[in-house]
Write a protein that holds these residues in place. Structure first.
Motif, PDB file in Angstrom:
ATOM      1  N   HIS A  46       0.817  -1.206   0.000  1.00 50.22           N
ATOM      2  CA  HIS A  46       0.000   0.000   0.000  1.00 50.22           C
ATOM      3  C   HIS A  46       0.848   1.252   0.000  1.00 50.22           C
ATOM      4  N   GLY A  47       2.082   1.150   0.517  1.00 46.59           N
ATOM      5  CA  GLY A  47       2.947   2.319   0.539  1.00 46.59           C
ATOM      6  C   GLY A  47       3.568   2.617  -0.809  1.00 46.59           C
ATOM      7  N   LYS A  48       3.470   1.656  -1.753  1.00 47.72           N
ATOM      8  CA  LYS A  48       4.056   1.828  -3.078  1.00 47.72           C
ATOM      9  C   LYS A  48       3.138   2.650  -3.967  1.00 47.72           C
ATOM     10  N   GLN A  49       3.709   3.506  -4.751  1.00 50.28           N
ATOM     11  CA  GLN A  49       2.950   4.280  -5.721  1.00 50.28           C
ATOM     12  C   GLN A  49       2.631   3.392  -6.924  1.00 50.28           C
ATOM     13  N   ARG A  50       1.365   3.152  -7.173  1.00 52.86           N
ATOM     14  CA  ARG A  50       0.977   2.293  -8.273  1.00 52.86           C
ATOM     15  C   ARG A  50       0.520   3.119  -9.456  1.00 52.86           C
ATOM     16  N   ARG A  51       0.799   2.606 -10.619  1.00 53.05           N
ATOM     17  CA  ARG A  51       0.461   3.319 -11.846  1.00 53.05           C
ATOM     18  C   ARG A  51      -0.844   2.831 -12.454  1.00 53.05           C
ATOM     19  N   SER A  52      -1.443   1.789 -11.902  1.00 53.24           N
ATOM     20  CA  SER A  52      -2.698   1.274 -12.445  1.00 53.24           C
ATOM     21  C   SER A  52      -3.582   0.849 -11.295  1.00 53.24           C
ATOM     22  N   GLY A  53      -4.803   0.507 -11.661  1.00 53.99           N
ATOM     23  CA  GLY A  53      -5.744   0.075 -10.640  1.00 53.99           C
ATOM     24  C   GLY A  53      -5.848  -1.415 -10.518  1.00 53.99           C
ATOM     25  N   PHE A  54      -4.780  -2.142 -10.919  1.00 50.72           N
ATOM     26  CA  PHE A  54      -4.803  -3.596 -10.884  1.00 50.72           C
ATOM     27  C   PHE A  54      -3.699  -4.113  -9.968  1.00 50.72           C
ATOM     28  N   ASP A  55      -3.945  -5.268  -9.399  1.00 50.74           N
ATOM     29  CA  ASP A  55      -2.975  -5.880  -8.504  1.00 50.74           C
ATOM     30  C   ASP A  55      -2.965  -7.379  -8.742  1.00 50.74           C
ATOM     31  N   ILE A  56      -1.782  -7.965  -8.663  1.00 51.05           N
ATOM     32  CA  ILE A  56      -1.646  -9.412  -8.805  1.00 51.05           C
ATOM     33  C   ILE A  56      -1.800 -10.040  -7.427  1.00 51.05           C
ATOM     34  N   ARG A  57      -2.718 -10.955  -7.326  1.00 45.12           N
ATOM     35  CA  ARG A  57      -2.950 -11.603  -6.034  1.00 45.12           C
ATOM     36  C   ARG A  57      -1.766 -12.473  -5.667  1.00 45.12           C
ATOM     37  N   GLU A  58      -1.222 -12.239  -4.522  1.00 40.25           N
ATOM     38  CA  GLU A  58      -0.062 -12.998  -4.043  1.00 40.25           C
ATOM     39  C   GLU A  58      -0.506 -13.886  -2.897  1.00 40.25           C
ATOM     40  N   GLU A  59      -0.336 -15.173  -3.099  1.00 38.02           N
ATOM     41  CA  GLU A  59      -0.774 -16.162  -2.122  1.00 38.02           C
ATOM     42  C   GLU A  59       0.439 -16.882  -1.561  1.00 38.02           C
ATOM     43  N   PRO A  60       0.610 -16.890  -0.243  1.00 41.43           N
ATOM     44  CA  PRO A  60       1.779 -17.587   0.330  1.00 41.43           C
ATOM     45  C   PRO A  60       1.703 -19.081   0.052  1.00 41.43           C
ATOM     46  N   ILE A  61       2.842 -19.654  -0.320  1.00 38.44           N
ATOM     47  CA  ILE A  61       2.903 -21.077  -0.661  1.00 38.44           C
ATOM     48  C   ILE A  61       3.165 -21.898   0.592  1.00 38.44           C
ATOM     49  N   SER A  62       2.385 -22.941   0.748  1.00 37.65           N
ATOM     50  CA  SER A  62       2.553 -23.853   1.878  1.00 37.65           C
ATOM     51  C   SER A  62       3.061 -25.187   1.363  1.00 37.65           C
ATOM     52  N   ASP A  63       3.863 -25.868   2.169  1.00 37.72           N
ATOM     53  CA  ASP A  63       4.313 -27.196   1.760  1.00 37.72           C
ATOM     54  C   ASP A  63       3.247 -28.228   2.091  1.00 37.72           C
ATOM     55  N   PHE A  64       3.409 -29.417   1.552  1.00 35.17           N
ATOM     56  CA  PHE A  64       2.402 -30.462   1.706  1.00 35.17           C
ATOM     57  C   PHE A  64       2.239 -30.889   3.159  1.00 35.17           C
ATOM     58  N   ILE A  65       3.282 -30.748   3.946  1.00 35.80           N
ATOM     59  CA  ILE A  65       3.185 -31.119   5.355  1.00 35.80           C
ATOM     60  C   ILE A  65       2.265 -30.154   6.087  1.00 35.80           C
ATOM     61  N   SER A  66       2.463 -28.864   5.845  1.00 34.69           N
ATOM     62  CA  SER A  66       1.615 -27.855   6.488  1.00 34.69           C
ATOM     63  C   SER A  66       0.167 -27.956   6.032  1.00 34.69           C
ATOM     64  N   GLU A  67      -0.042 -28.380   4.785  1.00 34.49           N
ATOM     65  CA  GLU A  67      -1.399 -28.519   4.261  1.00 34.49           C
ATOM     66  C   GLU A  67      -2.085 -29.787   4.735  1.00 34.49           C
ATOM     67  N   GLY A  68      -1.327 -30.689   5.336  1.00 33.07           N
ATOM     68  CA  GLY A  68      -1.903 -31.938   5.808  1.00 33.07           C
ATOM     69  C   GLY A  68      -2.024 -33.000   4.744  1.00 33.07           C
ATOM     70  N   LEU A  69      -1.406 -32.781   3.585  1.00 33.16           N
ATOM     71  CA  LEU A  69      -1.437 -33.781   2.518  1.00 33.16           C
ATOM     72  C   LEU A  69      -0.449 -34.915   2.764  1.00 33.16           C
ATOM     73  N   MET A  70       0.580 -34.664   3.562  1.00 35.08           N
ATOM     74  CA  MET A  70       1.587 -35.666   3.889  1.00 35.08           C
ATOM     75  C   MET A  70       2.005 -35.470   5.336  1.00 35.08           C
ATOM     76  N   THR A  71       2.386 -36.557   5.962  1.00 37.50           N
ATOM     77  CA  THR A  71       3.002 -36.436   7.282  1.00 37.50           C
ATOM     78  C   THR A  71       4.479 -36.095   7.115  1.00 37.50           C
ATOM     79  N   PHE A  72       5.106 -35.713   8.197  1.00 35.48           N
ATOM     80  CA  PHE A  72       6.532 -35.388   8.132  1.00 35.48           C
ATOM     81  C   PHE A  72       7.331 -36.598   7.672  1.00 35.48           C
ATOM     82  N   ASP A  73       7.008 -37.782   8.193  1.00 36.50           N
ATOM     83  CA  ASP A  73       7.753 -38.990   7.822  1.00 36.50           C
ATOM     84  C   ASP A  73       7.527 -39.359   6.362  1.00 36.50           C
TER      85      ASP A  73
END
Length: 600
Positions: A106-133
């Protein structure tokens, strides 16, 4: 007049008294210039010792200038690397703290009214798709064989803990492929992980803030084991260029060269970290180059990366202290695929080459491949740190040479525009015989040393499976088009069954390779009735109580009819494997009505 010139008196005009005047040493001297007379100088010869000292001083000044330039380059590179590390830390901090990221956005001066959605990437362990082992197990599986086909990692740095801390997308890619290798056929877990991985790949591609070396490596892995291989590879190449990975190799060579200059100061720990980073970037860039050349030569991909310098220069990186045993495999592939790309571009050129020129070019290209093989055979055999990996490296080297020669000669025939074996000239027949010999040698190598090649096929990408199947299918066809002994027919059947057994265990029901397995089963199965009892069900439409045919497959198989519907869909749609379009059609009426000889 030089400073060591001897001052002379000025001669007076004839008829006048000579006036001794001391020369002021200028050239011409002041008095002669005023009187507009010629000034004569007599230089004293230099002392040899003084002259040598002057030359030494001049050389010292020149070397000092070079060292100053090198030090300035090092300081500039160090400053750039420090700025890059600082930026990456800032990006990582912003990803961990959404509040900081939002404030910065928000502190950046933008030249347009569009923004790219930035989604933090989670690993499969954090998502519960795999166990640590489970993730740890898949990670280890990947580095038991897949890293041989993607040799861009540093085993000291790329540990499970380190990769998870640095890049979730890289960990997800490694675990997805590891799961694909270790999971038995029929399980849906690899498909679920792959679908989730593709979702995160979209996020990486569209967000510039996620551009980093690890993201390029993740895209490289996905390109190797994905049906969208060429598209993903193009995204990875674009990201690598944005990060300057293409410049890392030249900079690393400069550093290695400067270290050999006497008088250079010792490198600090920071510089050592920079060199390790440059080595990782160079490996990744060369990994992209190798894959791009393979997809270009064997898959019909438009040309991408082109190496303008001498490919042999990559060997100097084997002397770097962070070099690994798999660098032997990577850099040998770099040189080989640069040769193959040049061969392919010459034979596929729009300008039509006449047949004698093609034959001469094939001979020269064969010499280049022989020299490449001899060089790397010696390098690998003399590498002391490669003792444990040496059998696998040598097996891969020999197989790669056979494949390169096979494609060279098959593409030469295609460039000549000849498909009818009966109409070939003696030179063209020789080229076809060499192609057949290379394919047979390829099949023998992978069959006779199963522990060093076939056993590792489960870690390979589908391109490796496809080229092994192609060698068998091409030999099966050429065994009917070119006369050969029954012993060679039987040997082909034995090798084909070994390959089929391994592919059946490795490939399973993978959608991208099931057609290959089906084709090999169908066409080699007809030979199972030759008394060996080793067939794998070529008679799918035959009644279960019906006995299999006892006639050998080389007598049942019709090269003109059966082989026309012989090419798997992948060979047409995904790969550019020449040779299966060959046929035999008699050119003389007496041959047309006669029987084509099948054996010698």
């Amino acid at each position: 007049m030089d400073s060591d010139s001897t001052p002379r008196g000025i001669s007076a005009p004839i008829g006048k008294k000579r006036i001794p005047v001391k020369c002021d040493g200028k050239r011409p001297c002041t008095r002669c210039r005023r009187s507009r007379k010629q000034c004569v100088f007599f230089e004293r010869p230099k002392d040899p010792t003084v002259e040598r000292l002057e030359n030494v001083e001049a050389e010292v000044q020149r070397l000092r200038g070079q060292l100053d330039d090198m030090h300035a380059l090092l300081r500039r590179r160090h400053h750039q690397e420090s700025r890059y590390v600082s930026n990456q830390r800032e990006i990582a901090h912003m990803q961990l703290d959404p509040g900081v990221e939002a404030a910065a956005r928000h502190g950046k001066q933008r030249r347009s009214g569009f923004d790219i959605r930035e989604e933090p990437i989670s690993d499969f362990i954090s998502e519960g798709l795999m166990t640590f082992d489970q993730a740890m197990s898949c990670f280890k599986t990947f580095f038991q064989g897949c890293d041989r086909y993607i040799p861009v990692f540093d085993p000291e740095l790329d540990t499970f803990t380190s990769v998870r801390a640095r890049s979730s997308i890289l960990l997800n890619a490694i675990c997805t492929i590891g799961s694909r290798v270790e999971t038995r056929s029929g399980s849906q877990i690899p498909d679920l992980l792959h679908a989730e991985l593709k979702r995160w790949i979209n996020v990486v591609i569209q967000n510039r803030s996620l551009n980093c070396l690890e993201s390029v490596q993740a895209l490289l892995i996905v390109a190797c084991y994905s049906a969208e291989r060429s598209l993903i590879l193009s995204f990875a190449t674009r990201m690598a260029l944005d990060l300057g990975l293409d410049e890392a190799f030249e900079e690393l060579i400069q550093r290695l060269t400067m270290k050999e200059i006497e008088g250079m100061p010792d490198m600090s720990t920071a510089v050592d970290d920079e060199e390790r980073s440059l080595m990782r970037k160079s490996r990744t860039w060369f990994g992209l180059l190798v894959l791009d050349h393979i997809f270009h030569v064997d898959g019909g991909k438009p040309p991408g990366i082109r190496m303008t310098g001498n490919a042999h220069q990559c060997r100097i990186l084997l002397r770097h202290r962070t070099s690994t045993v798999l660098d032997l495999r990577l850099f040998s592939q770099v040189e080989l695929n640069v040769i193959r790309a040049k061969i392919n571009d010459t034979l596929d050129a729009k300008e039509t080459l006449n047949r004698p020129d093609i034959a001469e070019f094939v001979h020269e290209a064969k010499v280049d491949l022989d020299l490449w093989f001899d060089d790397w055979l010696r390098i690998i055999e003399n590498a002391l740190f490669a003792e444990q990996e040496r059998p696998f490296l040598l097996a891969a080297l020999r197989v790669q040479k056979c494949w390169a020669e096979l494609i060279l000669h098959c593409k030469a025939l295609r460039s000549m525009g000849v498909e009818n074996v009966a109409a070939m000239s003696p030179t063209e027949c020789t080229i076809l015989q060499i192609a057949k010999s290379s394919a047979r040698k390829h099949l023998r190598l992978i069959s006779l040393e199963p522990d060093f090649y076939l056993a590792k096929l489960k870690y390979a990408m589908d391109f490796v499976w496809a080229k092994c199947a192609f060698c068998f299918l091409l030999l099966l066809k050429l065994s009917r088009l070119l006369p050969e002994r029954k012993e060679e027919h039987q040997e082909l059947l034995d090798h084909g069954n070994r390959l089929l057994d391994e592919l059946s265990r490795t490939v399973g029901e993978q959608p991208t390779t099931s057609t290959l397995t089906s084709t090999i089963t169908t066409n080699s199965g007809s030979g199972s009735g030759s008394g060996t009892g080793t067939g794998n069900g070529g008679g799918g439409d035959m009644d279960m109580d019906q006995q299999p045919p006892t006639t050998p497959f080389w007598e049942l198989f019709d090269a003109q009819a059966d082989l026309q519907a012989f090419v798997p869909e992948q060979f047409v749609r995904e790969w550019d494997f020449p040779g299966l379009n060959l046929f035999y059609f008699p050119t003389a009426w007496q041959d047309f009505f006669g029987d084509f000889p099948l054996t010698v």
